[in-house]
Design an enzyme around this catalytic site. Structure first.
Site, PDB file in Angstrom:
ATOM      1  N   LYS A   1      51.729  -7.686   7.746  1.00  0.00           N
ATOM      2  CA  LYS A   1      52.983  -6.931   7.719  1.00  0.00           C
ATOM      3  C   LYS A   1      52.915  -5.849   8.789  1.00  0.00           C
ATOM      4  O   LYS A   1      52.155  -4.892   8.675  1.00  0.00           O
ATOM      5  CB  LYS A   1      53.234  -6.278   6.359  1.00  0.00           C
ATOM      6  CG  LYS A   1      54.693  -5.816   6.268  1.00  0.00           C
ATOM      7  CD  LYS A   1      54.934  -4.676   5.320  1.00  0.00           C
ATOM      8  CE  LYS A   1      54.594  -3.327   5.857  1.00  0.00           C
ATOM      9  NZ  LYS A   1      55.419  -2.853   7.005  1.00  0.00           N
TER      10      LYS A   1
ATOM     11  N   GLU B   1      41.514   2.181   7.386  1.00  0.00           N
ATOM     12  CA  GLU B   1      41.291   3.054   8.544  1.00  0.00           C
ATOM     13  C   GLU B   1      42.429   4.060   8.537  1.00  0.00           C
ATOM     14  O   GLU B   1      43.578   3.703   8.767  1.00  0.00           O
ATOM     15  CB  GLU B   1      41.246   2.211   9.827  1.00  0.00           C
ATOM     16  CG  GLU B   1      40.568   2.930  10.970  1.00  0.00           C
ATOM     17  CD  GLU B   1      41.550   3.479  11.961  1.00  0.00           C
ATOM     18  OE1 GLU B   1      41.841   4.701  11.872  1.00  0.00           O
ATOM     19  OE2 GLU B   1      42.047   2.717  12.808  1.00  0.00           O
TER      20      GLU B   1
ATOM     21  N   GLU C   1      47.169  16.685   9.540  1.00  0.00           N
ATOM     22  CA  GLU C   1      47.346  15.793  10.682  1.00  0.00           C
ATOM     23  C   GLU C   1      48.795  15.920  11.192  1.00  0.00           C
ATOM     24  O   GLU C   1      49.738  15.672  10.444  1.00  0.00           O
ATOM     25  CB  GLU C   1      47.061  14.361  10.236  1.00  0.00           C
ATOM     26  CG  GLU C   1      46.941  13.398  11.385  1.00  0.00           C
ATOM     27  CD  GLU C   1      46.522  12.003  10.942  1.00  0.00           C
ATOM     28  OE1 GLU C   1      46.872  11.596   9.823  1.00  0.00           O
ATOM     29  OE2 GLU C   1      45.859  11.315  11.736  1.00  0.00           O
TER      30      GLU C   1
ATOM     31  N   CYS D   1      45.097   8.382  15.433  1.00  0.00           N
ATOM     32  CA  CYS D   1      44.403   8.856  14.235  1.00  0.00           C
ATOM     33  C   CYS D   1      43.175   9.676  14.615  1.00  0.00           C
ATOM     34  O   CYS D   1      42.731  10.517  13.856  1.00  0.00           O
ATOM     35  CB  CYS D   1      44.038   7.684  13.332  1.00  0.00           C
ATOM     36  SG  CYS D   1      43.257   6.352  14.227  1.00  0.00           S
TER      37      CYS D   1
ATOM     38  N   GLY E   1      46.573   3.119   8.612  1.00  0.00           N
ATOM     39  CA  GLY E   1      47.751   3.969   8.433  1.00  0.00           C
ATOM     40  C   GLY E   1      47.357   5.314   7.878  1.00  0.00           C
ATOM     41  O   GLY E   1      46.218   5.764   8.075  1.00  0.00           O
ATOM     42  N   SER E   2      48.273   5.926   7.159  1.00  0.00           N
ATOM     43  CA  SER E   2      48.034   7.289   6.684  1.00  0.00           C
ATOM     44  C   SER E   2      47.097   7.301   5.473  1.00  0.00           C
ATOM     45  O   SER E   2      47.017   6.328   4.717  1.00  0.00           O
ATOM     46  CB  SER E   2      49.366   7.932   6.304  1.00  0.00           C
ATOM     47  OG  SER E   2      49.967   7.193   5.257  1.00  0.00           O
ATOM     48  N   THR E   3      46.417   8.417   5.276  1.00  0.00           N
ATOM     49  CA  THR E   3      45.532   8.582   4.120  1.00  0.00           C
ATOM     50  C   THR E   3      46.347   8.507   2.826  1.00  0.00           C
ATOM     51  O   THR E   3      45.903   7.926   1.834  1.00  0.00           O
ATOM     52  CB  THR E   3      44.771   9.920   4.236  1.00  0.00           C
ATOM     53  OG1 THR E   3      43.921   9.826   5.382  1.00  0.00           O
ATOM     54  CG2 THR E   3      43.914  10.197   3.015  1.00  0.00           C
ATOM     55  N   GLU E   4      47.549   9.069   2.881  1.00  0.00           N
ATOM     56  CA  GLU E   4      48.435   9.056   1.709  1.00  0.00           C
ATOM     57  C   GLU E   4      48.699   7.614   1.249  1.00  0.00           C
ATOM     58  O   GLU E   4      48.551   7.285   0.066  1.00  0.00           O
ATOM     59  CB  GLU E   4      49.739   9.708   2.176  1.00  0.00           C
ATOM     60  CG  GLU E   4      50.695  10.117   1.130  1.00  0.00           C
ATOM     61  CD  GLU E   4      52.035  10.473   1.805  1.00  0.00           C
ATOM     62  OE1 GLU E   4      52.059  10.815   3.004  1.00  0.00           O
ATOM     63  OE2 GLU E   4      53.054  10.359   1.102  1.00  0.00           O
ATOM     64  N   VAL E   5      49.079   6.742   2.165  1.00  0.00           N
ATOM     65  CA  VAL E   5      49.344   5.345   1.802  1.00  0.00           C
ATOM     66  C   VAL E   5      48.029   4.620   1.501  1.00  0.00           C
ATOM     67  O   VAL E   5      47.980   3.759   0.625  1.00  0.00           O
ATOM     68  CB  VAL E   5      50.168   4.632   2.898  1.00  0.00           C
ATOM     69  CG1 VAL E   5      50.295   3.138   2.594  1.00  0.00           C
ATOM     70  CG2 VAL E   5      51.556   5.248   3.009  1.00  0.00           C
ATOM     71  N   GLY E   6      46.948   5.008   2.163  1.00  0.00           N
ATOM     72  CA  GLY E   6      45.639   4.414   1.885  1.00  0.00           C
ATOM     73  C   GLY E   6      45.260   4.561   0.418  1.00  0.00           C
ATOM     74  O   GLY E   6      44.715   3.640  -0.202  1.00  0.00           O
TER      75      GLY E   6
HETATM   76  P1  ADP Z   1      52.867   6.465   9.013  1.00  0.00           P
HETATM   77  O1  ADP Z   1      53.004   7.609   8.031  1.00  0.00           O
HETATM   78  O2  ADP Z   1      52.069   6.794  10.185  1.00  0.00           O
HETATM   79  O3  ADP Z   1      54.153   5.746   9.295  1.00  0.00           O
HETATM   80  P2  ADP Z   1      52.074   4.732   6.936  1.00  0.00           P
HETATM   81  O4  ADP Z   1      50.742   4.840   6.310  1.00  0.00           O
HETATM   82  O5  ADP Z   1      53.254   5.224   6.191  1.00  0.00           O
HETATM   83  O6  ADP Z   1      51.936   5.421   8.319  1.00  0.00           O
HETATM   84  O7  ADP Z   1      52.377   3.232   7.363  1.00  0.00           O
HETATM   85  C1  ADP Z   1      51.431   2.334   7.847  1.00  0.00           C
HETATM   86  C2  ADP Z   1      51.776   0.957   7.338  1.00  0.00           C
HETATM   87  O8  ADP Z   1      51.708   0.945   5.918  1.00  0.00           O
HETATM   88  C3  ADP Z   1      53.186   0.477   7.682  1.00  0.00           C
HETATM   89  O9  ADP Z   1      53.137  -0.905   7.984  1.00  0.00           O
HETATM   90  C4  ADP Z   1      53.940   0.733   6.390  1.00  0.00           C
HETATM   91  O10 ADP Z   1      55.077  -0.088   6.219  1.00  0.00           O
HETATM   92  C5  ADP Z   1      52.884   0.397   5.367  1.00  0.00           C
HETATM   93  N1  ADP Z   1      53.104   0.979   4.030  1.00  0.00           N
HETATM   94  C6  ADP Z   1      53.742   2.131   3.711  1.00  0.00           C
HETATM   95  N2  ADP Z   1      53.758   2.306   2.372  1.00  0.00           N
HETATM   96  C7  ADP Z   1      53.114   1.258   1.812  1.00  0.00           C
HETATM   97  C8  ADP Z   1      52.799   0.860   0.474  1.00  0.00           C
HETATM   98  N3  ADP Z   1      53.152   1.588  -0.576  1.00  0.00           N
HETATM   99  N4  ADP Z   1      52.121  -0.286   0.293  1.00  0.00           N
HETATM  100  C9  ADP Z   1      51.736  -1.043   1.335  1.00  0.00           C
HETATM  101  N5  ADP Z   1      52.014  -0.730   2.619  1.00  0.00           N
HETATM  102  C10 ADP Z   1      52.692   0.402   2.867  1.00  0.00           C
END
Ligand code: ADP
Length: 492
Positions: free
Chosen positions: A189, A264, A395, A298, A242-247
């Site tokens: 994705k 990462e 960040e 990052c 991606g972000s730590t929050e979404v990680g």
């Molecule tokens: P940024 O804040 O830099 O946009 P994100 O961590 O939000 O980075 O996004 C990185 C990737 O993670 C994107 O492909 C985004 O669509 C995906 N993403 C965001 N939220 C979720 C989630 N809840 N579950 C899975 N993937 C997600």
């Protein structure tokens, strides 16, 4: 700041792939929904892209599972898998200019960077893993008793790969390379801001002869398509950048099905400049280490510690570089800085600039929007930043440099490590004892000495602490796409 005035040196590329790529077929999303992808330099719509969600993810996972268990992929010799990866790399090289232009259009990054960094690094990465495909093997192990024990390294299975928007092509290569070399199949994705080059690469993979179902791409949003991929019981591993929050969300969502995860994530990397360094090299490297890719890295050196004696000289040189930086059309080869990727990022960065001003940091250059169209932010420099200011802790992911002063070696390791992150760090000094002593003390996955942002397909990259789990690149990444199987035979 200088504006680039002359006409773009390259015309806008054609957008050819906008649908989901599932089981070797291009299809609209099952809901029929689409989303817009914008040109961040003009805010104009580039294309409507299929908006995949849980139903499309399910179809893609089934296609990947079939390819993994029954398709030609499961029977193919490892050496032939490697040959397909080489072929894909060759096709990318042949289309380098067009891919760079498409990346620049969708992401806003200067085309000169896409051509000089993103594409060559991505191609190199695929070739590196192509060579690995037939060199993944187990061991024979001496065990107690009359037994023969050996291990096999088997592909982990169907992998879900979720990538961000800051280096779309490069992230595809970092993810596809080790996964395909190991014999996994993929559902990817791409980020909703930048789906176009990933879809183009899926087409090139098809052209290279990678069998149907081995690579599937479902564009869409994180909480819908992304979350469905993470929760799907037919997926064995999630690789996320991606972000730590979404990680954190991904780790939680993956727990129910015990998926393997590699993450990462974000960083707040210390970049430490000692007064005995080669000052011009440190200035150039630190400027690059923060402002490269519009600060959307990052591993950006966003806590820049400069030793007292060289501080003022260092600052003057950075201000001069910012003044002459060329902002403009990303498709113009002369442009050094393009727009941020979207309005959300732009607003977030402007918010951090406000917070820096409010909390008392000194704004020495930039601080404003650049122009009146597109998501451009002037290269911004704050001095007099203290460790507890928001801009020194969070960040920013934008072209905002924060300079903090330090006195000596004793103090700096603790200050550098005073963060929840641990992705990267850099040290500038001519004293090798000091450099290596400090490199060992810093809790980060990568330490650069007298350089910054030096990446290589063979060199592992990833984070300590809240910067992630596991490593991308090198043999380390390959390890996370394989399972060890132990086979023990009785010798009677
Ligand atoms: P940024 O804040 O830099 O946009 P994100 O961590 O939000 O980075 O996004 C990185 C990737 O993670 C994107 O492909 C985004 O669509 C995906 N993403 C965001 N939220 C979720 C989630 N809840 N579950 C899975 N993937 C997600």
């Amino acid at each position: 700041m200088a504006t680039v005035a002359k006409a773009p040196s390259q015309k806008a590329p054609e957008v050819r792939q906008t649908e989901c790529f599932i089981g070797g077929r291009w299809t609209p999303s099952q809901s029929g929904k689409t989303f817009e992808t914008l040109n961040p330099a003009t805010e104009a719509v580039i294309a409507q892209v299929a908006e995949g969600d849980a139903a499309d993810i399910d179809a893609a996972v089934k296609a990947a599972r079939k390819a993994f268990e029954q398709g030609p992929w499961s029977k193919m010799d490892a050496r032939d898998r490697g040959r397909l990866l080489y072929k894909l790399a060759d096709l990318m090289e042949a289309e380098l200019d067009e891919l760079a232009a498409l990346e620049s259009l969708d992401n806003g990054k200067p085309i000169r960077d896409a051509k000089a960094a993103d594409l060559p690094l991505a191609i190199d990465c695929l070739r590196y893993y192509a060579g690995y495909a037939d060199k993944i093997h187990g061991q024979t192990i001496p065990v107690r008793g009359n037994y023969f024990t050996y291990t096999r390294r088997e592909p982990v299975g169907v992998v879900g790969q979720i990538i961000p928007w800051n280096f779309p092509i490069l992230m595809v290569a970092w993810k596809w390379g080790p996964a395909l070399a190991a014999g996994c199949t993929i559902v990817m994705k791409p980020a909703e801001q930048t789906p176009l080059t990933c879809l183009r690469l899926a087409r090139l993979a098809q052209k290279a002869g990678i069998p149907d179902g081995v690579i599937n791409v479902v564009p869409g949003y994180g909480p819908t398509a992304g979350a469905a991929l993470v929760k799907h019981p037919g997926v064995d591993k999630i690789a996320f950048t991606g972000s730590t929050e979404v990680g954190k969300i991904i780790m939680r969502d993956a727990a129910a099905t015990m998926k393997r995860v590699t993450l990462e994530l974000g960083g707040k990397s210390p970049n430490i400049v000692f007064d005995d360094c080669d000052l011009d090299a440190a200035v150039a490297g630190s400027h690059f280490g923060l402002y490269f890719n519009q600060g959307q890295c990052c591993c950006a050196g966003s806590r820049l510690f400069v030793q007292e004696k060289v501080h003022d000289k260092f600052v003057d040189k950075i201000v001069a570089m910012n003044k002459s930086r060329k902002l403009g059309d990303p498709l113009d080869m002369a442009t050094e800085q393009g727009p941020q990727v979207d309005r959300e990022q732009f607003d977030k960065i402007m918010g951090y600039i406000e917070s820096g001003k409010k909390e008392g940091a000194g704004l020495l250059s930039g601080g404003n929007r650049f122009g009146d169209r597109g998501f451009y932010v002037e290269p911004t420099l704050f001095t007099g930043v203290s460790d507890d200011m928001t801009i020194a802790k969070e960040e920013i992911f934008g072209p905002v440099m924060s300079i903090l002063k330090f006195k000596d070696l004793d103090e700096i390791a603790a200050r550098a490590n005073n963060t929840c992150y641990g992705l990267a760090a850099a040290i500038w000094t001519r004293d090798i004892q000091k450099a290596h002593t400090l490199a060992a003390k810093i809790r980060a996955g990568t330490v650069w000495i007298n350089c910054y942002d030096v990446f290589d397909a063979a060199a592992p990259f990833g984070g300590f602490k809240m910067s992630g789990i596991g490593r991308e690149l090198g043999e380390a990444a390959l390890g996370s796409y394989t399972e060890h199987k132990t086979v023990t035979v009785s010798l009677g």
